[in-house]
Scaffold this motif. Structure first.
Motif: not given
Length: 391
Positions: A46-67
């Motif tokens: 779920r992209f909402s979860l990716i965004r939530q984790v990224a927010e906690v880690l203080r990174v852009d969601p793109a840093e987690l999902v990459g390509p």
């Protein structure tokens, strides 16, 4: 995708000097959930979860999902834009307005919309929403008593389909409007709280979804079939939300309460009006196990549930959404052939469930990438514009 994303989560967590427990607490999950995500056992689909984790880690969601992020659903975009415009309208209707919609006409429109939703024709439903909402609002202005129930039901359908096509923020707005119209009526408020819970889960707010749906359920006395179905559906949503935030005991308690209600109602209920009964509870147990990260339990329960024919009496939308959950479970245990088989079956039952839902497209991309052509998944991925290399 799950392994790559998990490694990136672990990398950024270490960089931020967080323990797995700290990350788990901040995203409202269990430490076990974080461990499984980082190992690639648990899928962040779920992209909402990716965004939530990224927010906690203080990174852009793109840093987690990459390509690895699959393309967004494209078939329902035009419909969503029209729905957004309709929801943004604050036109006030009065009894003096010309041509108010009659109760019978609005009832037919709402029932047709509900049938369209249950058959899983989401693009078609989205195209009818502006006129449906206009008619229901006009009736509510001229005849508040019958109009309130029909307007709540209209908003509920709108919110549910918006969750399907990956628009949880807009779904939240529609569900909130439904709650405002429902007022002090506990059953109408319960009808509105079901999609509200789904919207909150879609936004990664599982704990809030759990408290909201439990509060709505507690207002309903399950004294009749009608009240029982709303009450039981709220408990199922609360159980799934509890699974999402790692509240294992709450999952068992809430789904147990739902099972008690379903046992009194039975599976003879007309599922055209309510997708609740013993079969729905069984499928919810599978979905909750998937959400909790216990894929092996999910697979065991799925194989038991699908040996019973009653689950096939559920609406097509319900069955297809469930089969995507089942595919996720098989994916997480590494059985790509079974995962593909159930995913293709979901596409056969309701194509829009796969083609319009971002989370389902994520599962398609991952299964296609993980192994050989599993029961036609590669062809499905190609049809969706996904590839096994980069999606």
């Amino acid at each position: 995708m799950s392994v790559a994303v998990g490694r990136r989560v672990a990398l950024w967590r270490v960089r931020r000097r967080m323990t797995q427990q700290v990350l788990a607490d901040r995203v409202g999950r269990s430490k076990s959930w974080v461990e499984k995500v980082e190992r690639g056992v648990r899928t962040l689909d779920r992209f909402s979860l990716i965004r939530q984790v990224a927010e906690v880690l203080r990174v852009d969601p793109a840093e987690l999902v990459g390509p690895d992020r699959p393309a967004e659903a494209g078939g329902a975009v035009d419909g969503v834009a029209a729905v957004r415009a309709a929801l943004a309208s604050y036109e006030v209707f009065t009894a003096a307005d010309s041509g108010p919609a009659g109760e019978q006409e609005v009832t037919q429109r709402v029932e047709h919309a509900w049938s369209t939703y249950q058959h899983g024709d989401y693009p078609r439903l989205l195209r009818t929403v502006p006129e449906l909402l206009d008619a229901a609002r006009r009736l509510h202005a001229t005849r508040p008593a019958p109009g309130a129930e029909l307007l709540v039901r209209a908003y509920r359908i709108i919110a549910l389909v918006l969750v399907k096509v990956g628009e949880p923020e807009l779904a939240w707005l529609a569900a909130d409007r439904a709650l405002a119209v429902a007022g002090s009526d506990p059953v109408l408020a319960g009808l509105a709280a079901v999609p509200l819970g789904q919207a909150l889960r879609g936004l990664g707010q599982d704990r809030l979804a759990m408290t909201t749906t439990v509060a709505a359920a507690d207002r309903i006395a399950a004294a009749s079939v009608e009240r029982g179905t709303v009450y039981g559906t709220l408990l199922l949503q609360a159980g799934l939300a509890a699974a999402g935030c790692g509240e294992t005991r709450s999952v068992d308690e809430l789904l147990g309460r739902a099972a008690d209600v379903a046992g009194r109602i039975g599976d003879g209920l007309d599922y055209r009006t309510a997708s609740f009964g013993p079969a729905a509870v069984e499928l919810a147990h599978v979905a909750a196990a998937v959400e909790s990260g216990d894929a092996r339990q999910a697979v065991r329960r799925h194989e038991t549930a699908t040996r019973q024919l009653t689950w096939r009496g559920l609406p097509a939308e319900h069955r297809a959404a469930y089969l995507v959950d089942a595919a996720r479970a098989y994916l997480d245990v590494g059985d790509f052939v079974a995962a593909g088989r159930w995913l293709v079956e979901a596409d056969r039952v309701v194509p829009a469930e796969i083609r319009c839902r971002p989370s389902a497209r994520t599962v398609v991309a991952e299964i296609a990438r993980c192994g050989p052509d599993a029961a036609g998944v590669a062809r499905l991925a190609t049809a969706l514009g996904l590839t096994t290399g980069v999606s």
